[in-house]
Design an enzyme around this catalytic site. Structure first.
Site, PDB file in Angstrom:
ATOM      1  N   VAL A   1       0.843  -1.197   0.000  1.00 17.25           N
ATOM      2  CA  VAL A   1       0.000   0.000   0.000  1.00 17.25           C
ATOM      3  C   VAL A   1       0.876   1.243   0.000  1.00 17.25           C
ATOM      4  CG1 VAL A   1      -1.950  -1.127   1.134  1.00 17.25           C
ATOM      5  CG2 VAL A   1      -0.183  -0.022   2.519  1.00 17.25           C
TER       6      VAL A   1
ATOM      7  N   TYR B   1       4.948   1.855  -0.587  1.00 17.58           N
ATOM      8  CA  TYR B   1       5.634   0.558  -0.608  1.00 17.58           C
ATOM      9  C   TYR B   1       5.589  -0.085  -2.002  1.00 17.58           C
ATOM     10  CZ  TYR B   1       6.408   0.564   4.382  1.00 17.58           C
ATOM     11  OH  TYR B   1       6.861   0.884   5.632  1.00 17.58           O
TER      12      TYR B   1
ATOM     13  N   GLU C   1       3.958  -7.495  15.673  1.00 19.50           N
ATOM     14  CA  GLU C   1       4.987  -8.449  16.091  1.00 19.50           C
ATOM     15  C   GLU C   1       4.749  -8.952  17.507  1.00 19.50           C
ATOM     16  OE1 GLU C   1       9.092  -8.244  13.992  1.00 19.50           O
ATOM     17  OE2 GLU C   1       9.320  -7.257  15.931  1.00 19.50           O
TER      18      GLU C   1
END
Length: 351
Positions: free
Chosen positions: A114, A117, A295
């Site tokens: 998106v 990127y 994460e």
């Protein structure tokens, strides 16, 4: 008292020549010196307790690199719960590739692309064409808010295909990291689960630098964080907020995993994506943000559901003073590498 009291001239009925006596003492002295040297050498310890435990458990080797990082030489090769810890060129990996040599497996490689990127797409796929499971059937799944990124189309080799799946535009990275797991779960359920046997999810701002082959295949596959591999349990940045669904107790956890590459069988990855999504939604409902964002939830899930295959930092590496040195850099995170650079290096590498 003499060091060797028996190396004195014999008296009485038993006598030996001075030359025989001298030779005996010299030989004995050399033997003692050798044994002491062996003992001293065997007691030399690595400076970090983690590496000392590896040497005792697996006979692993280590060396120091020019920048002082500890280089782990294909060791350890197994986790404490018996799952393989994969280094690309060790005997286990070579054997694993041989087992799959005559099999045709359908594998997906998924990335969410998106905003800005999109500039990384062509480099990522071009490098994957060379190094990512080159002998298998691979489908690239690119979830993007801008399908025009692929004009003109990227040329792919035999048995490879690219599928562009549109997603809604996200206003910022902070919101994106909370949506990636739900998007992954939905995509597997509605499309990917019918098309491939394995699915691997990778951040798009990476580049394959060396072969990544069948040694990575497993039911649930996670990758070790290169800056945290070898660190003691207390140094791992698990979520500390007890109110968060990503919270990890002091006596929990084995490794810290990166969110830049994970995968496995589609059903196992679907369960993981769904499990992480539920943890994220729970925290969002309570207005809580985990420190490591996605994460943190991934690591929480992988503590409860240990991976069946763990990839070494060869499979997610970047150049920083904290990253452990590896025998081979197989997948390099350009994004995190740029974060580690100073302003001059960022300009040089066009970060």
């Amino acid at each position: 008292m003499a060091l060797f009291p028996f190396c004195k001239p014999a008296t009485g009925a038993v006598r030996v020549s001075r030359i025989q006596l001298l030779l005996s003492c010299v030989l004995l002295s050399l033997l003692v010196y050798f044994l002491r040297g062996r003992k001293a050498g065997g007691n030399v310890k690595s400076p970090h307790p983690y590496f000392r435990s590896m040497e005792l458990a697996t006979g692993g080797e280590r060396r120091e690199t020019e920048n002082g990082n500890a280089a782990v030489l294909q060791s350890p090769v197994q986790t404490p719960w018996g799952a393989p810890l994969v280094w690309g060129d060790n005997r286990n990996s070579v054997r694993r590739r041989t087992e799959f040599a005559d099999q045709q497996i359908r594998i997906g490689l998924l990335s969410l692309v998106v905003g800005t990127y999109a500039k990384h797409v062509r480099r990522f796929i071009s490098s994957a064409e060379i190094y990512f499971l080159p002998n298998q059937m691979v489908t690239y799944y690119i979830l993007t808010d801008n399908p025009r990124t692929f004009d003109p189309p990227i040329k792919l080799g035999p048995g490879r295909q690219l599928k562009v799946l549109p997603v809604a535009e996200f206003p910022g990275w902070d919101k994106l990291v909370y949506r990636r797991m739900p998007i992954l779960a939905d995509t597997i359920k509605n499309q990917i689960g019918r098309e491939v046997e394995y699915i691997f999810c990778a951040d798009i701002d990476q580049e394959f630098m060396a072969p990544v082959e069948e040694e990575i295949l497993g039911e649930l596959v996670a990758t070790l964080h290169p800056e945290l591999f070898g660190k003691p349990r207390t140094a791992l940045p698990y979520e500390k907020n007890e109110e968060s669904s990503a919270y990890v107790k002091n006596d929990e956890g084995d490794y810290y995993y990166t969110s830049e590459l994970y995968g496995g069988l589609v059903l196992d990855v679907y369960r993981m994506a769904l499990g992480c999504s539920l943890l994220i939604l729970k925290d969002q409902a309570n207005g809580i943000v985990a420190g490591g964002r996605e994460e943190s939830y991934l690591n929480r899930y992988l503590i409860t559901h240990r991976p069946t295959c763990v990839l070494s930092p060869e499979y997610n590496w970047w150049d920083s003073g904290l990253a452990v040195a590896v025998p081979e850099m197989r997948l390099v995170s350009l994004g995190r590498q740029c974060d580690a650079f100073d302003a001059k290096k960022r300009e040089k590498h066009r970060c």
